[in-house]
Motif scaffolding. Structure first.
Motif, PDB file in Angstrom:
ATOM      1  N   VAL A 120      37.973  30.581  -1.492  1.00 46.02           N
ATOM      2  CA  VAL A 120      39.294  30.375  -1.805  1.00 46.02           C
ATOM      3  C   VAL A 120      39.802  29.077  -1.868  1.00 46.02           C
ATOM      4  CG1 VAL A 120      40.089  32.629  -0.539  1.00 46.02           C
ATOM      5  CG2 VAL A 120      40.314  30.603   0.636  1.00 46.02           C
ATOM      6  N   THR A 121      39.091  28.108  -1.768  1.00 46.27           N
ATOM      7  CA  THR A 121      39.429  26.649  -1.900  1.00 46.27           C
ATOM      8  C   THR A 121      40.026  26.285  -2.999  1.00 46.27           C
ATOM      9  OG1 THR A 121      37.231  25.900  -2.471  1.00 46.27           O
ATOM     10  CG2 THR A 121      37.868  25.910   0.116  1.00 46.27           C
ATOM     11  N   ARG A 122      39.666  27.064  -4.056  1.00 47.50           N
ATOM     12  CA  ARG A 122      40.116  26.739  -5.458  1.00 47.50           C
ATOM     13  C   ARG A 122      41.748  27.068  -5.502  1.00 47.50           C
ATOM     14  NH1 ARG A 122      36.948  31.195  -6.486  1.00 47.50           N
ATOM     15  NH2 ARG A 122      38.039  33.192  -7.486  1.00 47.50           N
ATOM     16  N   TYR A 123      42.161  28.025  -4.459  1.00 49.96           N
ATOM     17  CA  TYR A 123      43.534  28.473  -4.567  1.00 49.96           C
ATOM     18  C   TYR A 123      44.192  27.353  -3.713  1.00 49.96           C
ATOM     19  CZ  TYR A 123      41.764  32.581  -6.731  1.00 49.96           C
ATOM     20  OH  TYR A 123      41.208  33.518  -7.658  1.00 49.96           O
ATOM     21  N   ALA A 124      43.740  26.473  -2.941  1.00 51.11           N
ATOM     22  CA  ALA A 124      44.328  25.564  -2.148  1.00 51.11           C
ATOM     23  C   ALA A 124      44.634  24.200  -2.895  1.00 51.11           C
ATOM     24  CB  ALA A 124      43.661  25.379  -0.926  1.00 51.11           C
ATOM     25  N   ARG A 125      45.738  23.637  -2.525  1.00 51.23           N
ATOM     26  CA  ARG A 125      46.057  22.238  -2.761  1.00 51.23           C
ATOM     27  C   ARG A 125      45.101  21.143  -2.106  1.00 51.23           C
ATOM     28  NH1 ARG A 125      48.427  19.118   0.717  1.00 51.23           N
ATOM     29  NH2 ARG A 125      49.771  19.943   2.208  1.00 51.23           N
ATOM     30  N   PRO A 126      44.720  20.255  -2.852  1.00 51.96           N
ATOM     31  CA  PRO A 126      44.045  19.187  -1.995  1.00 51.96           C
ATOM     32  C   PRO A 126      44.721  18.525  -1.008  1.00 51.96           C
ATOM     33  CG  PRO A 126      43.799  18.795  -4.564  1.00 51.96           C
ATOM     34  CD  PRO A 126      44.924  19.960  -4.174  1.00 51.96           C
ATOM     35  N   GLY A 127      44.063  18.804   0.338  1.00 50.26           N
ATOM     36  CA  GLY A 127      44.618  18.249   1.589  1.00 50.26           C
ATOM     37  C   GLY A 127      45.400  19.453   2.234  1.00 50.26           C
ATOM     38  N   ALA A 128      45.257  20.647   1.624  1.00 46.48           N
ATOM     39  CA  ALA A 128      45.640  21.784   2.369  1.00 46.48           C
ATOM     40  C   ALA A 128      45.058  21.744   3.821  1.00 46.48           C
ATOM     41  CB  ALA A 128      45.640  22.988   1.688  1.00 46.48           C
ATOM     42  N   GLU A 129      45.590  22.229   4.901  1.00 42.28           N
ATOM     43  CA  GLU A 129      44.995  22.323   6.159  1.00 42.28           C
ATOM     44  C   GLU A 129      44.499  23.780   6.334  1.00 42.28           C
ATOM     45  OE1 GLU A 129      46.894  20.191   9.617  1.00 42.28           O
ATOM     46  OE2 GLU A 129      47.757  18.582   7.991  1.00 42.28           O
ATOM     47  N   PHE A 130      43.736  23.908   7.116  1.00 44.09           N
ATOM     48  CA  PHE A 130      43.153  25.158   7.656  1.00 44.09           C
ATOM     49  C   PHE A 130      42.828  25.205   9.149  1.00 44.09           C
ATOM     50  CE2 PHE A 130      39.024  23.167   6.633  1.00 44.09           C
ATOM     51  CZ  PHE A 130      38.395  23.757   7.928  1.00 44.09           C
ATOM     52  N   LEU A 131      42.976  26.458   9.737  1.00 43.62           N
ATOM     53  CA  LEU A 131      42.476  26.811  11.086  1.00 43.62           C
ATOM     54  C   LEU A 131      41.627  27.812  10.997  1.00 43.62           C
ATOM     55  CD1 LEU A 131      45.927  26.889  13.222  1.00 43.62           C
ATOM     56  CD2 LEU A 131      44.034  25.072  13.241  1.00 43.62           C
ATOM     57  N   LEU A 132      40.510  27.943  11.689  1.00 38.56           N
ATOM     58  CA  LEU A 132      39.625  29.094  12.052  1.00 38.56           C
ATOM     59  C   LEU A 132      39.850  29.694  13.578  1.00 38.56           C
ATOM     60  CD1 LEU A 132      37.331  30.928  11.554  1.00 38.56           C
ATOM     61  CD2 LEU A 132      35.793  28.953  12.112  1.00 38.56           C
ATOM     62  N   ASP A 133      40.193  30.843  13.562  1.00 35.14           N
ATOM     63  CA  ASP A 133      40.543  31.034  15.018  1.00 35.14           C
ATOM     64  C   ASP A 133      38.975  31.849  15.404  1.00 35.14           C
ATOM     65  OD1 ASP A 133      41.788  31.992  17.364  1.00 35.14           O
ATOM     66  OD2 ASP A 133      42.532  33.781  16.390  1.00 35.14           O
ATOM     67  N   ASP A 134      39.053  31.591  17.036  1.00 38.62           N
ATOM     68  CA  ASP A 134      37.941  31.842  17.791  1.00 38.62           C
ATOM     69  C   ASP A 134      36.673  30.907  17.240  1.00 38.62           C
ATOM     70  OD1 ASP A 134      39.223  34.277  18.627  1.00 38.62           O
ATOM     71  OD2 ASP A 134      38.944  35.362  16.888  1.00 38.62           O
ATOM     72  N   ALA A 135      36.968  29.713  17.233  1.00 35.15           N
ATOM     73  CA  ALA A 135      36.075  28.919  16.896  1.00 35.15           C
ATOM     74  C   ALA A 135      34.868  28.605  17.767  1.00 35.15           C
ATOM     75  CB  ALA A 135      36.924  27.537  16.448  1.00 35.15           C
ATOM     76  N   LEU A 136      35.081  28.970  19.075  1.00 34.66           N
ATOM     77  CA  LEU A 136      34.200  28.609  20.013  1.00 34.66           C
ATOM     78  C   LEU A 136      33.222  29.754  20.258  1.00 34.66           C
ATOM     79  CD1 LEU A 136      36.580  26.938  22.720  1.00 34.66           C
ATOM     80  CD2 LEU A 136      34.820  25.866  21.145  1.00 34.66           C
ATOM     81  N   ARG A 137      33.279  30.962  19.648  1.00 38.28           N
ATOM     82  CA  ARG A 137      32.262  32.007  19.614  1.00 38.28           C
ATOM     83  C   ARG A 137      30.926  31.183  19.043  1.00 38.28           C
ATOM     84  NH1 ARG A 137      35.563  37.010  17.668  1.00 38.28           N
ATOM     85  NH2 ARG A 137      35.362  36.178  15.715  1.00 38.28           N
ATOM     86  N   ASP A 138      29.789  31.892  19.255  1.00 38.59           N
ATOM     87  CA  ASP A 138      28.711  31.414  18.858  1.00 38.59           C
ATOM     88  C   ASP A 138      28.570  31.567  17.304  1.00 38.59           C
ATOM     89  OD1 ASP A 138      27.776  30.619  21.135  1.00 38.59           O
ATOM     90  OD2 ASP A 138      26.429  32.376  21.504  1.00 38.59           O
ATOM     91  N   ALA A 139      29.151  32.629  16.651  1.00 41.84           N
ATOM     92  CA  ALA A 139      28.916  32.898  15.183  1.00 41.84           C
ATOM     93  C   ALA A 139      29.762  31.942  14.503  1.00 41.84           C
ATOM     94  CB  ALA A 139      29.208  34.262  14.765  1.00 41.84           C
ATOM     95  N   GLU A 140      30.993  31.630  15.131  1.00 40.66           N
ATOM     96  CA  GLU A 140      31.816  30.680  14.319  1.00 40.66           C
ATOM     97  C   GLU A 140      31.306  29.304  14.359  1.00 40.66           C
ATOM     98  OE1 GLU A 140      33.975  34.227  13.829  1.00 40.66           O
ATOM     99  OE2 GLU A 140      32.722  33.538  15.212  1.00 40.66           O
ATOM    100  N   MET A 141      30.810  28.858  15.608  1.00 41.63           N
ATOM    101  CA  MET A 141      30.001  27.552  15.543  1.00 41.63           C
ATOM    102  C   MET A 141      28.978  27.422  14.352  1.00 41.63           C
ATOM    103  SD  MET A 141      30.567  27.007  19.621  1.00 41.63           S
ATOM    104  CE  MET A 141      29.202  25.931  19.914  1.00 41.63           C
TER     105      MET A 141
END
Length: 172
Positions: A120-141
């Motif tokens: 979906v990066t093509r739908y975001a403006r350059p510089g758009a911020e993001f958050l990934l929830d549960d980032a400390l789980r092994d799979a997300e890392m």
């Protein structure tokens, strides 16, 4: 508030959808159409979220779309991912670029979120911020280390140590 978000893309609907809709309504009183697009894999959860928004008079602030899972290959990994080619989903993604993306889905096998942001990066403006929830789980890392850091459109900034962690970054 700091970045004056105009349009938000969320993956995984629920209480976060209501919270984001309240925030956007306060930031943009009067509204001029949905400012939040929430993509959800579970049809029952889509209905619940829509009902929750309606109870609070925020149905015009958010558009919740059903996107069942389908197979895809992203960053050399085969996984299940949201079906972004569904007409309802494509229509919701089009238009003004997103300023902020929250990835809290899909639910599924470990690592299945790897495909969410790169698609979906093509739908975001350059510089758009993001958050990934549960980032400390092994799979997300692993998603970050072996996936998103290799994508030239994604800049990973770091992890906020709140709950199970939030990965922060921006779209280049």
């Amino acid at each position: 508030q700091r970045i004056r978000v105009r349009r938000v893309l969320e993956f995984g609907s629920g209480i976060s959808t209501l919270s984001l809709a309240v925030f956007l309504a306060e930031l943009h009183p009067g509204g001029d159409g949905p400012r939040l697009v929430s993509v959800e894999q579970n049809g029952d959860e889509v209905d619940k979220t829509r009902e929750r928004l309606a109870r609070h008079g925020l149905e015009g602030m958010a558009r919740v779309v059903h996107s069942p899972m389908t197979e895809c290959c992203v960053l050399d990994r085969r996984t299940l991912c949201y079906d972004l080619e569904r007409p309802e989903v494509r229509a919701a993604l089009e238009g003004e670029p997103f300023d902020f993306i929250l990835v809290d889905g899909p639910m599924g096998e470990p690592g299945c979120r790897v495909a969410t942001l790169p698609r979906v990066t093509r739908y975001a403006r350059p510089g758009a911020e993001f958050l990934l929830d549960d980032a400390l789980r092994d799979a997300e890392m692993d998603i970050v280390a072996r996936g998103w850091r290799r994508d030239p459109a994604i800049e990973v900034r770091g992890v906020m140590f709140v709950g199970k962690g939030f990965l922060t970054g921006r779209i280049r």
